[in-house]
Write a protein that holds these residues in place. Structure first.
Motif, PDB file in Angstrom:
ATOM      1  N   LEU A  36       0.849  -1.164  -0.023  1.00  8.95           N
ATOM      2  CA  LEU A  36       0.024  -0.083  -0.031  1.00  8.95           C
ATOM      3  C   LEU A  36       0.865   1.219  -0.147  1.00  8.95           C
ATOM      4  N   THR A  37       1.018   1.753  -1.172  1.00  7.24           N
ATOM      5  CA  THR A  37       2.065   3.022  -1.379  1.00  7.24           C
ATOM      6  C   THR A  37       1.446   4.372  -0.695  1.00  7.24           C
ATOM      7  N   LYS A  38       2.588   5.155  -0.729  1.00  5.61           N
ATOM      8  CA  LYS A  38       1.908   6.576  -0.154  1.00  5.61           C
ATOM      9  C   LYS A  38       1.059   6.960  -1.300  1.00  5.61           C
ATOM     10  N   GLY A  39       0.941   6.915  -2.622  1.00  5.71           N
ATOM     11  CA  GLY A  39       0.054   7.319  -3.499  1.00  5.71           C
ATOM     12  C   GLY A  39      -1.274   6.791  -3.303  1.00  5.71           C
ATOM     13  N   CYS A  40      -1.396   5.418  -3.033  1.00  9.21           N
ATOM     14  CA  CYS A  40      -2.708   4.960  -2.713  1.00  9.21           C
ATOM     15  C   CYS A  40      -3.243   5.636  -1.199  1.00  9.21           C
ATOM     16  N   LYS A  41      -2.460   5.515  -0.432  1.00  8.36           N
ATOM     17  CA  LYS A  41      -2.879   6.086   0.985  1.00  8.36           C
ATOM     18  C   LYS A  41      -3.691   7.259   0.790  1.00  8.36           C
ATOM     19  N   LYS A  42      -2.768   8.182   0.011  1.00  5.16           N
ATOM     20  CA  LYS A  42      -3.619   9.526  -0.193  1.00  5.16           C
ATOM     21  C   LYS A  42      -4.528   9.603  -0.704  1.00  5.16           C
ATOM     22  N   VAL A  43      -4.984   8.651  -1.986  1.00  2.71           N
ATOM     23  CA  VAL A  43      -6.134   8.696  -2.502  1.00  2.71           C
ATOM     24  C   VAL A  43      -7.151   7.957  -1.616  1.00  2.71           C
ATOM     25  N   LEU A  44      -6.850   7.083  -1.012  1.00  5.38           N
ATOM     26  CA  LEU A  44      -7.716   6.679   0.216  1.00  5.38           C
ATOM     27  C   LEU A  44      -8.178   7.537   1.116  1.00  5.38           C
ATOM     28  N   GLU A  45      -7.194   8.323   1.537  1.00  5.80           N
ATOM     29  CA  GLU A  45      -7.600   9.561   2.705  1.00  5.80           C
ATOM     30  C   GLU A  45      -8.676  10.479   1.860  1.00  5.80           C
ATOM     31  N   VAL A  46      -8.649  10.895   0.618  1.00  2.00           N
ATOM     32  CA  VAL A  46      -9.360  11.745   0.276  1.00  2.00           C
ATOM     33  C   VAL A  46     -10.579  11.043  -0.135  1.00  2.00           C
ATOM     34  N   LEU A  47     -10.648   9.692  -0.478  1.00  5.17           N
ATOM     35  CA  LEU A  47     -12.004   8.939  -0.674  1.00  5.17           C
ATOM     36  C   LEU A  47     -12.592   8.929   0.662  1.00  5.17           C
ATOM     37  N   GLU A  48     -11.955   8.670   1.708  1.00  2.00           N
ATOM     38  CA  GLU A  48     -12.637   8.417   2.977  1.00  2.00           C
ATOM     39  C   GLU A  48     -13.225   9.547   3.461  1.00  2.00           C
ATOM     40  N   THR A  49     -12.864  10.881   3.196  1.00  2.00           N
ATOM     41  CA  THR A  49     -13.828  11.916   3.545  1.00  2.00           C
ATOM     42  C   THR A  49     -14.566  12.582   2.550  1.00  2.00           C
ATOM     43  N   ALA A  50     -14.497  12.097   1.190  1.00  5.83           N
ATOM     44  CA  ALA A  50     -15.422  12.463   0.347  1.00  5.83           C
ATOM     45  C   ALA A  50     -16.906  12.027   0.639  1.00  5.83           C
ATOM     46  N   ASP A  51     -17.845  12.788   0.375  1.00  2.87           N
ATOM     47  CA  ASP A  51     -19.086  12.389   0.739  1.00  2.87           C
ATOM     48  C   ASP A  51     -19.963  11.941  -0.271  1.00  2.87           C
ATOM     49  N   ASP A  52     -19.414  12.021  -1.502  1.00  5.74           N
ATOM     50  CA  ASP A  52     -19.902  11.420  -2.635  1.00  5.74           C
ATOM     51  C   ASP A  52     -18.999  10.695  -3.520  1.00  5.74           C
ATOM     52  N   LEU A  53     -19.416  10.669  -4.614  1.00  3.93           N
ATOM     53  CA  LEU A  53     -18.630   9.761  -5.705  1.00  3.93           C
ATOM     54  C   LEU A  53     -17.499  10.941  -6.247  1.00  3.93           C
ATOM     55  N   SER A  54     -16.376  10.345  -6.461  1.00  2.00           N
ATOM     56  CA  SER A  54     -15.272  11.148  -7.033  1.00  2.00           C
ATOM     57  C   SER A  54     -14.700  10.862  -8.185  1.00  2.00           C
ATOM     58  N   SER A  55     -14.343  11.498  -9.091  1.00  2.00           N
ATOM     59  CA  SER A  55     -13.863  11.135 -10.048  1.00  2.00           C
ATOM     60  C   SER A  55     -12.189  11.311  -9.945  1.00  2.00           C
ATOM     61  N   ALA A  56     -11.249  10.882 -10.929  1.00  2.00           N
ATOM     62  CA  ALA A  56      -9.812  10.797 -10.713  1.00  2.00           C
ATOM     63  C   ALA A  56      -9.380  12.207 -10.536  1.00  2.00           C
ATOM     64  N   ARG A 109     -15.195   8.099 -15.238  1.00  2.00           N
ATOM     65  CA  ARG A 109     -15.515   7.062 -14.084  1.00  2.00           C
ATOM     66  C   ARG A 109     -15.239   7.992 -12.863  1.00  2.00           C
ATOM     67  N   ARG A 110     -16.261   7.255 -11.677  1.00  2.00           N
ATOM     68  CA  ARG A 110     -16.042   7.893 -10.395  1.00  2.00           C
ATOM     69  C   ARG A 110     -15.698   6.657  -9.659  1.00  2.00           C
ATOM     70  N   TYR A 111     -15.313   7.082  -8.346  1.00  2.00           N
ATOM     71  CA  TYR A 111     -14.665   6.080  -7.409  1.00  2.00           C
ATOM     72  C   TYR A 111     -15.269   6.294  -5.907  1.00  2.00           C
ATOM     73  N   GLU A 112     -15.205   5.354  -5.260  1.00  2.00           N
ATOM     74  CA  GLU A 112     -15.617   5.428  -3.667  1.00  2.00           C
ATOM     75  C   GLU A 112     -15.453   4.204  -3.020  1.00  2.00           C
ATOM     76  N   MET A 113     -15.107   4.556  -1.615  1.00  2.00           N
ATOM     77  CA  MET A 113     -14.629   3.372  -0.850  1.00  2.00           C
ATOM     78  C   MET A 113     -15.818   2.385  -0.528  1.00  2.00           C
ATOM     79  N   ILE A 114     -15.453   1.280  -0.413  1.00  2.00           N
ATOM     80  CA  ILE A 114     -16.311   0.339  -0.026  1.00  2.00           C
ATOM     81  C   ILE A 114     -15.644  -0.831   0.856  1.00  2.00           C
ATOM     82  N   LYS A 115     -16.715  -1.468   1.625  1.00  2.00           N
ATOM     83  CA  LYS A 115     -16.299  -2.425   2.198  1.00  2.00           C
ATOM     84  C   LYS A 115     -15.527  -3.639   1.501  1.00  2.00           C
TER      85      LYS A 115
END
Lengths: 133, 133
Positions: free
Chosen positions: B3-23, B66-72
């Motif tokens: 789980l690289t730095k880049g991935c972690k940062k992307v995850l952080e953004v997705l965690e706090t996003a309240d909606d679907l996010s594009s790249a 394409r949009r992205y969001e965190m899931i279980k």
DNA sequence: CTACCTGCAAATTATTTGCCTTAAC
DNA sequence: GTTAAGGCAAATAATTTGCAGGTAG
């Protein structure tokens, strides 16, 4: 809004197509059947008109390429798309329309449209006797 | 697969996003929060990894972005997307999974995946008290 | 050291648009 | 003759890829 030559030719191709066709599919098919085939631009513009007229539906399989097929005016349907042979089968009824009332009641959300396509392996391919493209 | 730095940062953004996010959404958000933000390419590559790991799902609304969001991990869900304010609401259960058995029985088709998104007008917007973007 | 992550720039690809030519009514 | 359709080339725009340099273990 007149039904132009281009539209008619596109419709002819879609009528004889046994599966979903992309704009490029339609265009290359015309190059073999027509002596003076319309350009790609015309195909796109014709498809847009036909979709607006309700004679054709656009289908999005999430691979960045839109497909098209003829429909009865005002109707629509969804597909089972085989991951192996890429053929598709129509579902004979829309699974979503019957849920609209429930969604309205539960979420207060008024449904106006939807995307639904199902992927998997068709019976031919799971038998092994398939026609993988 | 680390789980690289880049991935972690992307995850952080997705965690706090309240909606679907594009790249691109993710990327521009990072430009405001990070002092040395990753490039767009890294965002795309991180998203690809995260989707493969099952931590993020890609959502296709048929608009070419394409949009992205965190899931279980391993789960997925669908959305009610408002045509007016573009906000989306999760559906708490997948409407398709329960139909898989019937599809198998009727068509001999083994379901492996599907696309389902529902469009319409959300309750806020139909009240007029909306926050149209 | 070695493999993988990053970034930048360039390539890709479906689709759209501008603009001028041409055909239809 | 006016108006919209058709063609071609150029423009878009999201995403991917090639490649060179950097970083971690």
């Amino acid at each position: 809004m007149r039904l132009t030559k281009g539209c008619k030719k596109v419709l002819e191709v879609l009528e004889t197509a046994d599966d979903l066709s992309s704009a490029q599919d339609i265009h290359s098919k015309m190059r073999t059947t027509e002596d003076k085939p319309p350009g790609l631009t015309t195909v796109y513009r014709s498809l847009e008109s036909l979709v607006n007229m309700g004679l054709v539906q656009a289908v999005d399989l999430g691979d960045g390429e839109r497909r098209y097929e003829m429909i009865k005016p005002g109707e629509h349907h969804h597909h089972l798309v085989c991951d192996a042979c890429k053929n598709s089968v129509h579902l004979d009824q829309c699974l979503i329309e019957e849920l609209e009332g429930g969604i309205k009641a539960k979420y207060g959300f008024e449904v106006r449209g939807h995307i639904l396509e199902i992927f998997g392996i068709c019976s031919d391919c799971s038998k092994g006797s398939n026609g993988i493209k």
